[in-house]
Write a protein that holds these residues in place. Structure first.
Motif, PDB file in Angstrom:
ATOM      1  N   PRO A 127      26.487  29.530  35.640  1.00  0.00           N
ATOM      2  CA  PRO A 127      25.894  28.983  36.598  1.00  0.00           C
ATOM      3  C   PRO A 127      26.667  28.906  38.162  1.00  0.00           C
ATOM      4  CG  PRO A 127      26.585  27.198  35.127  1.00  0.00           C
ATOM      5  CD  PRO A 127      27.012  28.766  34.631  1.00  0.00           C
ATOM      6  N   ALA A 128      25.870  29.144  39.101  1.00  0.00           N
ATOM      7  CA  ALA A 128      26.789  29.299  40.468  1.00  0.00           C
ATOM      8  C   ALA A 128      26.010  28.718  41.580  1.00  0.00           C
ATOM      9  CB  ALA A 128      27.068  30.918  40.614  1.00  0.00           C
ATOM     10  N   ASN A 129      26.795  28.491  42.557  1.00  0.00           N
ATOM     11  CA  ASN A 129      26.026  27.811  43.842  1.00  0.00           C
ATOM     12  C   ASN A 129      25.874  29.024  44.741  1.00  0.00           C
ATOM     13  OD1 ASN A 129      26.278  25.097  43.014  1.00  0.00           O
ATOM     14  ND2 ASN A 129      28.360  24.940  43.849  1.00  0.00           N
ATOM     15  N   GLY A 130      26.108  30.141  44.574  1.00  0.00           N
ATOM     16  CA  GLY A 130      25.930  31.196  45.229  1.00  0.00           C
ATOM     17  C   GLY A 130      25.635  32.693  44.640  1.00  0.00           C
ATOM     18  N   PRO A 131      25.249  33.848  45.196  1.00  0.00           N
ATOM     19  CA  PRO A 131      24.810  34.838  44.438  1.00  0.00           C
ATOM     20  C   PRO A 131      25.779  36.051  43.955  1.00  0.00           C
ATOM     21  CG  PRO A 131      24.573  35.141  46.621  1.00  0.00           C
ATOM     22  CD  PRO A 131      25.066  33.593  46.701  1.00  0.00           C
ATOM     23  N   ASP A 132      27.088  35.635  43.828  1.00  0.00           N
ATOM     24  CA  ASP A 132      28.122  36.778  43.380  1.00  0.00           C
ATOM     25  C   ASP A 132      29.303  36.130  42.775  1.00  0.00           C
ATOM     26  OD1 ASP A 132      29.962  35.857  45.597  1.00  0.00           O
ATOM     27  OD2 ASP A 132      28.810  36.773  46.868  1.00  0.00           O
ATOM     28  N   LEU A 133      30.176  36.939  42.280  1.00  0.00           N
ATOM     29  CA  LEU A 133      31.150  36.713  41.321  1.00  0.00           C
ATOM     30  C   LEU A 133      32.466  35.774  42.300  1.00  0.00           C
ATOM     31  CD1 LEU A 133      32.062  40.034  39.554  1.00  0.00           C
ATOM     32  CD2 LEU A 133      31.024  37.900  38.762  1.00  0.00           C
ATOM     33  N   ASN A 134      32.292  35.769  43.602  1.00  0.00           N
ATOM     34  CA  ASN A 134      33.140  35.089  44.448  1.00  0.00           C
ATOM     35  C   ASN A 134      32.745  33.445  44.805  1.00  0.00           C
ATOM     36  OD1 ASN A 134      35.274  37.131  44.434  1.00  0.00           O
ATOM     37  ND2 ASN A 134      33.961  37.889  45.998  1.00  0.00           N
ATOM     38  N   SER A 135      31.474  33.479  44.342  1.00  0.00           N
ATOM     39  CA  SER A 135      30.570  31.943  44.330  1.00  0.00           C
ATOM     40  C   SER A 135      31.252  30.849  43.692  1.00  0.00           C
ATOM     41  CB  SER A 135      29.286  32.074  44.200  1.00  0.00           C
ATOM     42  OG  SER A 135      28.689  33.009  44.879  1.00  0.00           O
ATOM     43  N   GLU A 136      31.377  29.726  44.336  1.00  0.00           N
ATOM     44  CA  GLU A 136      31.570  28.518  43.423  1.00  0.00           C
ATOM     45  C   GLU A 136      30.843  28.406  42.226  1.00  0.00           C
ATOM     46  OE1 GLU A 136      31.001  24.530  44.889  1.00  0.00           O
ATOM     47  OE2 GLU A 136      33.087  24.645  45.398  1.00  0.00           O
ATOM     48  N   VAL A 137      31.315  27.942  41.128  1.00  0.00           N
ATOM     49  CA  VAL A 137      30.624  27.607  40.010  1.00  0.00           C
ATOM     50  C   VAL A 137      29.899  26.000  39.987  1.00  0.00           C
ATOM     51  CG1 VAL A 137      30.964  27.144  37.496  1.00  0.00           C
ATOM     52  CG2 VAL A 137      32.402  28.674  38.679  1.00  0.00           C
ATOM     53  N   ILE A 192      35.610  29.360  40.868  1.00  0.00           N
ATOM     54  CA  ILE A 192      35.048  30.573  41.240  1.00  0.00           C
ATOM     55  C   ILE A 192      34.446  31.240  39.755  1.00  0.00           C
ATOM     56  CG2 ILE A 192      35.433  32.839  42.334  1.00  0.00           C
ATOM     57  CD1 ILE A 192      35.773  30.338  44.210  1.00  0.00           C
ATOM     58  N   VAL A 193      33.219  31.722  39.956  1.00  0.00           N
ATOM     59  CA  VAL A 193      32.619  32.424  38.931  1.00  0.00           C
ATOM     60  C   VAL A 193      33.326  33.385  38.516  1.00  0.00           C
ATOM     61  CG1 VAL A 193      30.684  33.904  38.583  1.00  0.00           C
ATOM     62  CG2 VAL A 193      30.259  31.956  39.847  1.00  0.00           C
ATOM     63  N   LYS A 194      34.260  34.263  39.223  1.00  0.00           N
ATOM     64  CA  LYS A 194      35.259  35.416  38.575  1.00  0.00           C
ATOM     65  C   LYS A 194      36.140  34.911  37.562  1.00  0.00           C
ATOM     66  CE  LYS A 194      37.224  39.481  38.232  1.00  0.00           C
ATOM     67  NZ  LYS A 194      37.345  39.575  36.949  1.00  0.00           N
ATOM     68  N   GLU A 195      36.693  33.729  38.008  1.00  0.00           N
ATOM     69  CA  GLU A 195      37.667  32.892  37.325  1.00  0.00           C
ATOM     70  C   GLU A 195      37.093  32.463  35.893  1.00  0.00           C
ATOM     71  OE1 GLU A 195      40.262  30.857  40.716  1.00  0.00           O
ATOM     72  OE2 GLU A 195      38.796  29.560  39.841  1.00  0.00           O
ATOM     73  N   VAL A 196      35.914  31.798  35.968  1.00  0.00           N
ATOM     74  CA  VAL A 196      35.149  31.586  34.687  1.00  0.00           C
ATOM     75  C   VAL A 196      34.834  32.676  33.836  1.00  0.00           C
ATOM     76  CG1 VAL A 196      33.124  30.438  33.691  1.00  0.00           C
ATOM     77  CG2 VAL A 196      34.137  29.479  35.619  1.00  0.00           C
ATOM     78  N   LEU A 197      34.377  33.875  34.373  1.00  0.00           N
ATOM     79  CA  LEU A 197      34.108  34.970  33.589  1.00  0.00           C
ATOM     80  C   LEU A 197      35.458  35.600  32.921  1.00  0.00           C
ATOM     81  CD1 LEU A 197      32.420  37.388  32.718  1.00  0.00           C
ATOM     82  CD2 LEU A 197      32.906  38.402  35.087  1.00  0.00           C
ATOM     83  N   LYS A 223      38.098  36.412  28.138  1.00  0.00           N
ATOM     84  CA  LYS A 223      39.456  36.423  27.124  1.00  0.00           C
ATOM     85  C   LYS A 223      39.160  35.344  25.868  1.00  0.00           C
ATOM     86  CE  LYS A 223      44.217  34.164  27.443  1.00  0.00           C
ATOM     87  NZ  LYS A 223      44.897  33.462  28.319  1.00  0.00           N
ATOM     88  N   HIS A 224      38.392  34.371  26.019  1.00  0.00           N
ATOM     89  CA  HIS A 224      37.936  33.607  24.747  1.00  0.00           C
ATOM     90  C   HIS A 224      37.285  34.733  23.744  1.00  0.00           C
ATOM     91  CE1 HIS A 224      36.193  30.538  22.422  1.00  0.00           C
ATOM     92  NE2 HIS A 224      35.273  30.986  22.339  1.00  0.00           N
ATOM     93  N   LEU A 225      36.298  35.520  24.377  1.00  0.00           N
ATOM     94  CA  LEU A 225      35.603  36.352  23.471  1.00  0.00           C
ATOM     95  C   LEU A 225      36.346  37.384  22.845  1.00  0.00           C
ATOM     96  CD1 LEU A 225      32.258  36.342  25.510  1.00  0.00           C
ATOM     97  CD2 LEU A 225      32.693  35.454  23.114  1.00  0.00           C
ATOM     98  N   GLY A 226      37.733  37.661  23.576  1.00  0.00           N
ATOM     99  CA  GLY A 226      38.584  38.766  22.971  1.00  0.00           C
ATOM    100  C   GLY A 226      38.263  40.003  23.433  1.00  0.00           C
ATOM    101  N   LEU A 227      37.730  39.841  24.657  1.00  0.00           N
ATOM    102  CA  LEU A 227      37.447  41.332  25.650  1.00  0.00           C
ATOM    103  C   LEU A 227      38.299  41.139  26.883  1.00  0.00           C
ATOM    104  CD1 LEU A 227      33.378  40.847  25.175  1.00  0.00           C
ATOM    105  CD2 LEU A 227      34.878  42.263  23.991  1.00  0.00           C
ATOM    106  N   SER A 228      38.194  42.143  27.644  1.00  0.00           N
ATOM    107  CA  SER A 228      39.039  42.073  29.129  1.00  0.00           C
ATOM    108  C   SER A 228      38.063  42.807  29.944  1.00  0.00           C
ATOM    109  CB  SER A 228      40.444  42.792  29.035  1.00  0.00           C
ATOM    110  OG  SER A 228      40.197  44.044  28.345  1.00  0.00           O
ATOM    111  N   ALA A 229      38.119  42.522  31.103  1.00  0.00           N
ATOM    112  CA  ALA A 229      37.096  43.071  32.216  1.00  0.00           C
ATOM    113  C   ALA A 229      38.061  43.920  32.946  1.00  0.00           C
ATOM    114  CB  ALA A 229      36.683  41.809  32.976  1.00  0.00           C
TER     115      ALA A 229
END
Length: 113
Positions: free
Chosen positions: A7-17, A97-102, A107-113
């Motif tokens: 969930p975000a306040n804006g439309p991209d990965l740099n938006s505030e969560v 920031i959305v990117k930080e939550v992603l 990391k929690h899921l054992g994946l890396s972006a």
């Protein structure tokens, strides 16, 4: 492929969560395959003006989301997501920031972006 929604306040990965899952103006939907981000889209919350319990979890199911990563969520929405087979991850409250939550979710899921 795993589809993550944040969930975000804006439309991209740099938006505030967004602080509130059901009242977020946008959901950033991220497709991850083989540990790599292969797609990012912003979905406007169609229930923002006339929010009713259960509608946003149904939207997540319709979007084929497997994981919701958020800073906060009410117990009814949490139960609804669980009932739909959607995992919910609660992010560190200091993330903004959305990117930080992603990154935290991957990391929690054992994946890396």
């Amino acid at each position: 492929m795993i589809r993550v929604a944040i969930p975000a306040n804006g439309p991209d990965l740099n938006s505030e969560v967004s602080e509130h899952f059901g009242r977020a103006p946008y959901f950033i939907v991220v497709d991850v395959e083989g540990g790599k981000v292969v797609g990012v889209s912003a979905v406007k919350n169609p229930t923002l003006e006339h929010h009713a319990h259960g509608e946003v979890p149904q939207l997540m199911a319709k979007l084929r989301v497997k994981v919701v990563a958020c800073k906060g969520i009410g117990p009814r929405a949490l139960r609804a997501l669980e009932g739909l087979g959607i995992e919910t991850l609660i992010a560190d409250l200091s993330t903004r920031i959305v990117k930080e939550v992603l990154d935290e979710a991957l990391k929690h899921l054992g994946l890396s972006a």
